[in-house]
Design a protein around this motif. Structure first.
Motif, PDB file in Angstrom:
ATOM      1  N   THR A  15     -59.269  32.740  33.692  1.00 17.89           N
ATOM      2  CA  THR A  15     -59.763  32.030  32.663  1.00 17.89           C
ATOM      3  C   THR A  15     -58.552  31.541  31.845  1.00 17.89           C
ATOM      4  N   GLU A  16     -57.542  32.922  31.459  1.00 22.76           N
ATOM      5  CA  GLU A  16     -56.183  32.235  30.618  1.00 22.76           C
ATOM      6  C   GLU A  16     -55.210  32.648  31.275  1.00 22.76           C
ATOM      7  N   TYR A  29     -50.792  33.147  30.996  1.00 14.23           N
ATOM      8  CA  TYR A  29     -49.808  33.706  30.395  1.00 14.23           C
ATOM      9  C   TYR A  29     -48.662  33.304  30.834  1.00 14.23           C
ATOM     10  N   ASP A  44     -45.717  36.104  26.597  1.00 13.42           N
ATOM     11  CA  ASP A  44     -46.484  37.142  27.155  1.00 13.42           C
ATOM     12  C   ASP A  44     -46.263  38.812  28.413  1.00 13.42           C
ATOM     13  N   TRP A  94     -52.390  31.889  35.782  1.00 11.99           N
ATOM     14  CA  TRP A  94     -53.616  31.806  35.990  1.00 11.99           C
ATOM     15  C   TRP A  94     -54.235  33.536  36.790  1.00 11.99           C
ATOM     16  N   LYS A 143     -51.077  23.494  29.181  1.00 12.31           N
ATOM     17  CA  LYS A 143     -51.770  24.287  30.019  1.00 12.31           C
ATOM     18  C   LYS A 143     -52.323  23.508  30.738  1.00 12.31           C
TER      19      LYS A 143
END
Length: 613
Positions: free
Chosen positions: A36-37, A39, A90, A406, A433
């Motif tokens: 769900t994130e 980087y 990140d 992802w 994104k």
């Protein structure tokens, strides 16, 4: 028909049998493991430990590079102003050239044997012309003579420097907060045609004693064999090719590789895809999605074209076919149709190729690719003593790209595994994104609700996946979501690029505008009105008074033929903004150099989804 890789979260995800056993550990996700994130980071970063970085006045070492990526200021060459990224990344990997890694800076140490090298005084001296001449001699030995300098290639020295590379990566690794990788660049350039690869390791537990360089072999097949040997000894690693635009057609060979392999052979395709899941689509030396010669009907196909080989001349490569990703994707689909394994089934990342530690991905914060470019007048005119051809290449450098991944967490293991799954996208620099899913079980409501992403994993495949056998000839449906960078420019549109090969063996591509900002619609001829342009060129400013902050759509292929293999990927365009050279010209109070665009539409590209009947 290929056997299926049947995992709960990857329905209809197909791989050749020989690849399945190799990649299943990296691709499989548990039923409830949904990324769900996203980087953002860079894998292609050089410092003064690279021979060309040092010669071109880099002042940053690997430690500086990691600190820059974390948001700390670091010095530049010939400037009192520090370099600092607008927002930290990140993850990051310093990947200096394996050939002569870390050696040239050691020439400054009179107690080190390499300081006695015949070229040491010129390399470390204050005369740029002498340093460049010495640099040329080193490059000639690497690329033309294919031989290694016995003093610079001392094995004990190689081992020591490589251990320092690993130690730097480990020192800056903060699982969950900031991820680093150990890696290097394999720098093959036959006749100055680029075949470079960045090589990344999943962890630092089991690593080779030294990296593999072009002086070990300039042939990609030999690099892959070396990578297989590392796997047999416990390493997990991948390679990422880049700069196909500078390869003069060698990067994605048409019939036979530089190593002599037939592109249609099963062994070649399996080795390439087992070792190289991703391709670096956009970086400082331009974008290699496509070229106007290859895609004459793509109005946005001429974005940031850096049309040179690696030679010191400004002569464009003669062969566009084999140098650009879209053409290779479509050719790979054609090979699939002929019953061969696709050797060009790549996911996408964007990256840097900075040679001064800082992957300067922001147009309004650009400090150049090399140390000698840290001053804006040197970026526009070239540094003192550089001829006009070299200055032209410097002016046409892009600001560099960035990779979006992802992943389940900001850790080495999670990001590496996501790269192996190809759940990645490339951008030309902005951190927008983007997500893409494809499947036969989606409908107009598939993006509604708070848990649509979880449902998308269950009912289709994410970017990088493969769909197989359309049920009853049903056309695939794609879910595409895009959100602008918080501090960045609004979005213009989402496009789907489709490629296929017809019954006569002819390649085709089609570009669909599937989501438009500002409630625009195509006219009766299918033409889309431009989003507009708010850029004030003289001041190098723009406004977000046009475009949308996010775009989402469900799209069904209206021209689907269930008998034909096809490849699809999404391209997301921002509204026009100033190019880095426009910012520099405004800061210096002068005109933009002739031939450079005043504005650009930055963008993102998702990894593809393939349909294979």
């Amino acid at each position: 028909m290929h056997p299926t890789l049947d995992t709960p979260s990857r329905k209809a995800h197909w791989l050749p049998l020989a690849l399945t056993a190799q990649l299943v550990s990296a691709t499989a996700l548990a039923q409830d493991a949904v990324p769900t994130e996203v980087y953002f980071g860079n894998l292609h970063v050089h410092t003064k430990w690279s021979f060309d970085g040092y010669i071109n006045r880099a002042v940053s070492e690997p430690d500086d590079a990691y600190r820059w990526a974390k948001g700390e200021p670091i010095p530049g060459f010939g400037s009192d102003e520090p370099r600092q990224i607008g927002a930290p990344l990140d993850w990051y990997a310093v990947t200096d050239h394996a050939a002569y890694m870390g050696v040239l800076p050691l020439m400054e140490d009179p107690d080190n044997p390499v300081s006695d090298h015949p070229l040491a005084d010129d390399i470390t001296g204050d005369d740029p012309a002498a340093a460049f001449q010495a640099y040329s001699q080193i490059l000639t030995s690497m690329f033309d003579d294919k031989r290694e300098d016995p003093l610079l290639g001392n094995r004990a020295l190689k081992v020591n420097v490589w251990q320092r590379v690993i130690a730097n990566a480990d020192e800056h690794y903060e699982p969950g907060k900031f991820t680093t990788f150990a890696g290097f660049e394999w720098t093959s350039a036959p006749d100055w045609q680029n075949l470079h690869r960045v090589v990344i390791f999943r962890d630092t537990e089991t690593l080779p004693e030294t990296p593999f360089s072009t002086l070990d072999s300039p042939v990609p097949e030999d690099l892959w064999r070396w990578m297989e040997q590392q796997r047999s000894q416990g390493s997990e690693l991948l390679a990422i090719p880049h700069n196909g635009n500078a390869s003069d057609g060698l990067m994605f060979p048409v019939e036979e590789s530089y190593g002599g392999s037939a592109v249609s052979s099963e062994a070649y395709a399996e080795a390439r895809m087992r070792n190289e899941p991703l391709y670096e689509l956009s970086q400082i030396k331009g974008t290699s999605e496509t070229h106007p010669i290859l895609s004459p009907n793509d109005e946005f196909g001429g974005f940031e074209i850096w049309d040179y080989t690696l030679a010191a001349t400004a002569t464009p490569p003669q062969h566009k076919q084999g140098g650009y990703m879209r053409e290779a994707l479509i050719r790979g689909v054609g090979l699939t149709r002929q019953g061969h394994i696709n050797p060009f089934q790549y996911g996408f990342i964007g990256d840097s190729d900075t040679h001064d530690g800082a992957a300067v991905i922001e147009e309004d914060n650009y400090t150049g690719k090399f140390g000698f470019e840290n001053a804006p007048q040197h970026r526009l005119d070239g540094p003192p003593g550089v001829n006009e051809k070299a200055a032209e290449q410097v002016r046409r450098f892009s600001s560099g790209g960035v990779a979006g991944v992802w992943a389940l967490a900001n850790t080495r293991e999670a990001i590496f595994d996501a790269m192996m799954r190809k759940e990645t996208f490339a951008t030309s620099g902005p951190r927008l994104k983007v997500r893409l899913f494809g499947g036969f079980g989606f409908d107009a409501d598939s993006m509604s609700g708070d848990h649509w992403v979880q449902a998308a994993y269950q009912n289709g495949v994410a970017m990088g996946g493969v769909l197989n056998q359309a049920p009853e000839g049903k056309a695939p449906v794609f879910l595409i979501s895009a959100m602008k960078e918080a501090s960045g420019a609004n979005l213009d549109r989402i496009q789907i690029i489709k490629g296929w090969v017809d019954d006569d063996g002819e390649p085709h591509e089609q570009i669909y505008d599937v989501a438009l900002s500002d409630n625009r619609h195509p006219d009766e001829h299918g033409n889309v009105p431009a989003v507009g342009n708010t850029v004030d060129v003289a001041r190098a400013t723009y406004t977000n008074s046009i475009g949308d902050s996010d775009l989402n759509t469900v799209w069904t292929d209206p021209d689907f033929d269930p008998a034909l293999p096809a490849v699809y990927y999404a391209r997301v365009l921002q509204i026009p903004t100033p190019r880095w050279s426009t910012y520099d010209a405004a800061a210096l109070g002068r005109a933009i150099p002739e031939g450079l665009p005043a504005t650009i539409q930055e963008r993102a590209w998702t990894s593809p989804v393939w349909y294979t009947p």
